[in-house]
Write a protein that holds these residues in place. Structure first.
Motif, PDB file in Angstrom:
ATOM      1  N   ARG A  45       0.822  -1.219   0.000  1.00 28.63           N
ATOM      2  CA  ARG A  45       0.000   0.000   0.000  1.00 28.63           C
ATOM      3  C   ARG A  45       0.849   1.261   0.000  1.00 28.63           C
ATOM      4  NH1 ARG A  45      -4.096   1.696   4.920  1.00 28.63           N
ATOM      5  NH2 ARG A  45      -4.071   3.938   4.498  1.00 28.63           N
ATOM      6  N   PHE A  46       1.798   1.343   0.919  1.00 28.86           N
ATOM      7  CA  PHE A  46       2.644   2.537   0.985  1.00 28.86           C
ATOM      8  C   PHE A  46       3.537   2.652  -0.239  1.00 28.86           C
ATOM      9  CE2 PHE A  46       2.646   3.166   5.907  1.00 28.86           C
ATOM     10  CZ  PHE A  46       1.267   3.274   5.868  1.00 28.86           C
ATOM     11  N   GLY A  47       3.949   1.501  -0.780  1.00 24.11           N
ATOM     12  CA  GLY A  47       4.751   1.529  -2.001  1.00 24.11           C
ATOM     13  C   GLY A  47       3.963   2.100  -3.162  1.00 24.11           C
ATOM     14  N   ALA A  48       2.678   1.721  -3.265  1.00 29.37           N
ATOM     15  CA  ALA A  48       1.828   2.233  -4.345  1.00 29.37           C
ATOM     16  C   ALA A  48       1.608   3.735  -4.210  1.00 29.37           C
ATOM     17  CB  ALA A  48       0.492   1.499  -4.338  1.00 29.37           C
ATOM     18  N   VAL A  49       1.393   4.195  -2.978  1.00 29.72           N
ATOM     19  CA  VAL A  49       1.198   5.633  -2.759  1.00 29.72           C
ATOM     20  C   VAL A  49       2.490   6.391  -3.071  1.00 29.72           C
ATOM     21  CG1 VAL A  49       0.655   7.418  -1.048  1.00 29.72           C
ATOM     22  CG2 VAL A  49      -0.607   5.261  -1.040  1.00 29.72           C
ATOM     23  N   GLY A  50       3.627   5.811  -2.685  1.00 30.96           N
ATOM     24  CA  GLY A  50       4.910   6.443  -2.977  1.00 30.96           C
ATOM     25  C   GLY A  50       5.155   6.556  -4.469  1.00 30.96           C
ATOM     26  N   LEU A  51       4.814   5.506  -5.217  1.00 33.28           N
ATOM     27  CA  LEU A  51       4.971   5.549  -6.678  1.00 33.28           C
ATOM     28  C   LEU A  51       4.042   6.592  -7.298  1.00 33.28           C
ATOM     29  CD1 LEU A  51       5.275   1.749  -7.555  1.00 33.28           C
ATOM     30  CD2 LEU A  51       7.059   3.496  -7.750  1.00 33.28           C
ATOM     31  N   ALA A  52       2.820   6.691  -6.760  1.00 39.04           N
ATOM     32  CA  ALA A  52       1.878   7.694  -7.277  1.00 39.04           C
ATOM     33  C   ALA A  52       2.397   9.103  -7.014  1.00 39.04           C
ATOM     34  CB  ALA A  52       0.510   7.505  -6.621  1.00 39.04           C
ATOM     35  N   LEU A  53       2.986   9.308  -5.839  1.00 35.47           N
ATOM     36  CA  LEU A  53       3.548  10.620  -5.522  1.00 35.47           C
ATOM     37  C   LEU A  53       4.714  10.946  -6.450  1.00 35.47           C
ATOM     38  CD1 LEU A  53       3.736  13.102  -3.644  1.00 35.47           C
ATOM     39  CD2 LEU A  53       5.249  11.742  -2.161  1.00 35.47           C
ATOM     40  N   ALA A  54       5.606   9.978  -6.657  1.00 38.07           N
ATOM     41  CA  ALA A  54       6.744  10.199  -7.552  1.00 38.07           C
ATOM     42  C   ALA A  54       6.272  10.451  -8.981  1.00 38.07           C
ATOM     43  CB  ALA A  54       7.674   8.983  -7.509  1.00 38.07           C
ATOM     44  N   GLY A  56       3.415  11.785  -9.868  1.00 34.52           N
ATOM     45  CA  GLY A  56       2.830  13.116  -9.914  1.00 34.52           C
ATOM     46  C   GLY A  56       3.887  14.203 -10.006  1.00 34.52           C
ATOM     47  N   VAL A  57       4.954  14.052  -9.236  1.00 28.76           N
ATOM     48  CA  VAL A  57       6.047  15.023  -9.285  1.00 28.76           C
ATOM     49  C   VAL A  57       6.714  15.002 -10.655  1.00 28.76           C
ATOM     50  CG1 VAL A  57       8.316  15.610  -8.335  1.00 28.76           C
ATOM     51  CG2 VAL A  57       6.452  14.943  -6.795  1.00 28.76           C
ATOM     52  N   ALA A  58       6.923  13.794 -11.198  1.00 26.70           N
ATOM     53  CA  ALA A  58       7.539  13.685 -12.524  1.00 26.70           C
ATOM     54  C   ALA A  58       6.667  14.341 -13.592  1.00 26.70           C
ATOM     55  CB  ALA A  58       7.777  12.214 -12.864  1.00 26.70           C
ATOM     56  N   ALA A  59       5.349  14.115 -13.517  1.00 27.97           N
ATOM     57  CA  ALA A  59       4.437  14.731 -14.481  1.00 27.97           C
ATOM     58  C   ALA A  59       4.458  16.251 -14.353  1.00 27.97           C
ATOM     59  CB  ALA A  59       3.017  14.201 -14.260  1.00 27.97           C
ATOM     60  N   PHE A  60       4.526  16.749 -13.126  1.00 26.10           N
ATOM     61  CA  PHE A  60       4.575  18.197 -12.884  1.00 26.10           C
ATOM     62  C   PHE A  60       5.815  18.809 -13.533  1.00 26.10           C
ATOM     63  CE2 PHE A  60       6.095  21.730 -10.232  1.00 26.10           C
ATOM     64  CZ  PHE A  60       5.002  22.588 -10.297  1.00 26.10           C
ATOM     65  N   VAL A  72      -2.851  17.464 -13.041  1.00 31.34           N
ATOM     66  CA  VAL A  72      -1.879  16.964 -12.057  1.00 31.34           C
ATOM     67  C   VAL A  72      -2.294  17.388 -10.656  1.00 31.34           C
ATOM     68  CG1 VAL A  72       0.537  17.016 -11.324  1.00 31.34           C
ATOM     69  CG2 VAL A  72      -0.027  17.035 -13.770  1.00 31.34           C
ATOM     70  N   ALA A  73      -2.774  18.613 -10.504  1.00 35.83           N
ATOM     71  CA  ALA A  73      -3.204  19.110  -9.194  1.00 35.83           C
ATOM     72  C   ALA A  73      -4.327  18.250  -8.635  1.00 35.83           C
ATOM     73  CB  ALA A  73      -3.651  20.561  -9.307  1.00 35.83           C
ATOM     74  N   ALA A  74      -5.283  17.876  -9.491  1.00 34.37           N
ATOM     75  CA  ALA A  74      -6.399  17.047  -9.047  1.00 34.37           C
ATOM     76  C   ALA A  74      -5.927  15.660  -8.624  1.00 34.37           C
ATOM     77  CB  ALA A  74      -7.450  16.947 -10.158  1.00 34.37           C
ATOM     78  N   VAL A  75      -5.030  15.083  -9.425  1.00 30.78           N
ATOM     79  CA  VAL A  75      -4.498  13.759  -9.085  1.00 30.78           C
ATOM     80  C   VAL A  75      -3.693  13.822  -7.786  1.00 30.78           C
ATOM     81  CG1 VAL A  75      -2.917  11.935  -9.825  1.00 30.78           C
ATOM     82  CG2 VAL A  75      -4.482  12.977 -11.477  1.00 30.78           C
ATOM     83  N   MET A  76      -2.897  14.870  -7.628  1.00 30.50           N
ATOM     84  CA  MET A  76      -2.085  14.994  -6.422  1.00 30.50           C
ATOM     85  C   MET A  76      -2.948  15.232  -5.171  1.00 30.50           C
ATOM     86  SD  MET A  76       1.062  14.390  -7.054  1.00 30.50           S
ATOM     87  CE  MET A  76       2.187  15.242  -5.940  1.00 30.50           C
ATOM     88  N   ALA A  77      -4.145  15.782  -5.349  1.00 28.55           N
ATOM     89  CA  ALA A  77      -5.060  15.906  -4.214  1.00 28.55           C
ATOM     90  C   ALA A  77      -5.447  14.524  -3.695  1.00 28.55           C
ATOM     91  CB  ALA A  77      -6.309  16.690  -4.627  1.00 28.55           C
ATOM     92  N   LEU A  78      -5.688  13.587  -4.618  1.00 28.18           N
ATOM     93  CA  LEU A  78      -5.992  12.212  -4.206  1.00 28.18           C
ATOM     94  C   LEU A  78      -4.781  11.561  -3.545  1.00 28.18           C
ATOM     95  CD1 LEU A  78      -7.986  10.979  -7.341  1.00 28.18           C
ATOM     96  CD2 LEU A  78      -8.908  11.677  -5.123  1.00 28.18           C
ATOM     97  N   VAL A  79      -3.605  11.815  -4.104  1.00 22.05           N
ATOM     98  CA  VAL A  79      -2.382  11.246  -3.517  1.00 22.05           C
ATOM     99  C   VAL A  79      -2.172  11.792  -2.111  1.00 22.05           C
ATOM    100  CG1 VAL A  79       0.119  11.077  -3.732  1.00 22.05           C
ATOM    101  CG2 VAL A  79      -1.314  10.866  -5.767  1.00 22.05           C
TER     102      VAL A  79
END
Length: 348
Positions: A45-54, A56-60, A72-79
């Motif tokens: 679970r934490f690995g998946a959230v960490g990958l989503a955060l990374a 999002g930052v890469a997309a930004f 990206v802002a909307a997706v990062m709100a979920l993250v």
């Protein structure tokens, strides 16, 4: 299940030792193996959230100064919402067996990644767990801006008196400010006793916002940076409110002097939210709010089985057990806000 607005006259536990009702339930949970740690689950679970955060930052960084950044802002709100749920589990020591490991993880997730004081939030949330929906003791139902009972409405002053008149309609718009409110309250708490290590936590908070605002205004033009900030923080606040509000809002409030044993205090003031795998993921297991309040350190994946045991046991005791769907839980919360605000609109 129909619920009174206030708990003031509750039948006492069965005629045997007080506290034994919860002890028996705890024994059943232990026998079912539901209190043991689940390291593989939290690793995934934490690995998946960490990958989503990374991601999002890469997309930004890849998109640069573009209006597409609002996606990206909307997706990062979920993250960020999922990071908040991770910080919650760490605060309850669900993840690691050692206190220090949970605390370190909580500081990283809350202070560094979210910009929220782990120490302040843990202190506040612990007081909520001890006395859920208690008019005097639960900080989550303090009448700061909203009122949660008719008694509070009749005594309301300042913003609560003005906003309380239309608080049901204003509830979701106000949630857009909740993410910023958590950060503001965190900095404010550094000057008080609830944060035991204010220098460390303050340094981590400053580091978070230096990177957050620095990244926004270095990569984006001022207008787009402000738009990103509004979408990200606004949706983040709505997400948090949508996770936490259905659990207790609209359930009975506890008046000063009401005597309740531990099991009844937690069950009667909490509501579970049904909805399957989607709701489980969206709410991070907090849809099993009754079981979470009874066993705060129980790992998230065990809560579904714990619900079956708890609901059956409450039926044996004759203790009302509330379950409803996600939309119905929000309707109940909004209906409660509208009803308790009636005195501010000139009602009884």
């Amino acid at each position: 299940m129909a619920n009174p607005t206030v708990l003031s006259d509750v039948p006492p536990p069965r005629e045997r030792e007080r506290g034994s009702d919860f002890a028996e339930l705890s024994r059943r949970m232990a026998e079912a193996g539901l209190l043991r740690r689940r390291p593989l689950y939290y690793t995934v679970r934490f690995g998946a959230v960490g990958l989503a955060l990374a991601g999002g930052v890469a997309a930004f960084l890849t998109l640069g100064d573009s209006w597409s950044q609002l996606i990206v802002a909307a997706v990062m709100a979920l993250v960020f919402g999922q990071l908040g749920l991770a910080a919650h589990d760490l605060a309850h020591r669900q993840v690691f067996s050692r206190r220090r490991a949970n605390e370190t993880g909580g500081l990283v997730v809350a202070n560094v990644l979210l910009g929220m004081s782990y120490g302040w939030w843990m202190n506040k949330h612990t007081r909520h767990h001890a006395n859920p929906n208690h008019e005097k003791k639960d900080p989550d139902v303090a009448p700061d801006i909203l009122v949660w009972s008719r008694r509070q409405a009749k005594q309301a002053k300042g913003p609560a008196r003005f906003i309380g008149k239309h608080q049901a309609a204003l509830f979701f718009p106000l949630l857009t400010l909740e993410g910023l409110n958590l950060s503001f309250s965190s900095f404010k708490a550094l000057l008080g006793p609830s944060v035991k290590r204010p220098v460390l936590e303050g340094t981590l908070l400053v580091a978070h916002f230096a990177v957050y605002f620095g990244g926004l205004f270095l990569v984006l033009s001022p207008g787009r940076a402000l738009a990103f900030l509004a979408v990200h923080q606004g949706l983040f606040g709505i997400y948090l409110g949508s996770v936490f509000a259905p659990n207790h809002k609209g359930m009975p409030m506890v008046e000063e002097g009401t005597e309740l044993d531990f099991l009844r205090r937690q069950v009667l003031t909490s509501r579970n939210v049904d909805g399957g795998v989607f709701v489980d993921a969206f709410m991070g297991g907090l849809n099993y709010q009754i079981e979470h309040h009874l066993f705060p350190s129980m790992p998230t994946p065990a809560l579904g089985r714990a619900q079956l045991i708890t609901e059956r046991y409450c039926a044996e005791l004759g203790v009302p057990y509330c379950r409803t769907g996600l939309l119905a839980s929000h309707r109940a919360a909004l209906r409660h806000l509208r009803e308790v605000g009636e005195p501010l609109r000139g009602g009884p």
